[in-house]
Scaffold this active site. Structure first.
Site, PDB file in Angstrom:
ATOM      1  N   ASP A  27      -7.702  -4.722   1.416  1.00  0.00           N
ATOM      2  CA  ASP A  27      -7.535  -3.933   2.639  1.00  0.00           C
ATOM      3  C   ASP A  27      -8.491  -4.382   3.743  1.00  0.00           C
ATOM      4  O   ASP A  27      -8.353  -3.960   4.886  1.00  0.00           O
ATOM      5  CB  ASP A  27      -7.742  -2.447   2.350  1.00  0.00           C
ATOM      6  N   ASP A  86       0.821  -1.213   0.000  1.00  0.00           N
ATOM      7  CA  ASP A  86       0.000   0.000   0.000  1.00  0.00           C
ATOM      8  C   ASP A  86       0.855   1.264   0.000  1.00  0.00           C
ATOM      9  O   ASP A  86       0.529   2.237  -0.679  1.00  0.00           O
ATOM     10  CB  ASP A  86      -0.949   0.022   1.207  1.00  0.00           C
TER      11      ASP A  86
END
Length: 162
Positions: free
Chosen positions: A137, A91
């Site tokens: 996520d 990320d």
């Protein structure tokens, strides 16, 4: 390479089938409940296919998350810890460091992320103005949390969860 429209159509068909599996985990049993799950799965898949509305997308994406957490059990704490840190570093680089993931997420037409309009109270629905959260996520931290929960249950023994 494959034209973008054909790629999105193939990917959309794939996710319609996956969503039907994710929504109806007991479809293999011919019961009233199994039939209801099956009809719900088909309704969500067909509704998303024809409208692309974020409510259908989010319902399917949520079911994919739940089914992933239910079906996939990581073998060790170390594996889940490595995945969690891998997602964190991924990320940092691909989502926050470059525009690659944002452009991919905006151009793909599949329920692989949760979408929410930036202004839900607006009179008109604008599919191009959405906030997004990728399923990775949700699922990758979910694997770690599920591993911790299974560990807690095993430590509790016959007393059950505290």
């Amino acid at each position: 390479l494959i034209p973008r429209e054909l790629f999105n159509t193939i990917l959309s068909l794939y996710f319609v089938v996956v969503s039907m599996y994710a929504v109806s985990p007991t479809i293999y049993r011919i019961t009233t409940q199994g039939i209801l799950y099956g009809l719900t799965a088909v309704g969500l898949g067909v509704g998303w296919w024809f409208t692309g509305h974020f409510a259908f997308n989010n319902s399917i994406a949520f079911c994919i998350c739940i089914t992933s957490l239910w079906k996939i059990k990581l073998p060790s704490f170390a594996t889940s810890w490595i995945l969690l840190w891998g997602l964190f570093l991924y990320d940092i680089w691909w989502v926050f460091g470059t525009e690659v993931m944002v452009s991919v997420a905006k151009n793909i037409e599949a329920p692989v992320l949760l979408k929410m309009p930036k202004n839900l109270a607006a009179d008109e629905y604008k599919p191009n103005e959405m906030m997004m959260l990728g399923l990775g996520d949700i699922v990758i931290p979910g694997f770690f949390i599920a591993m911790c929960l299974r560990y807690d249950y095993s430590r509790a023994g016959s007393n059950g969860p505290t």
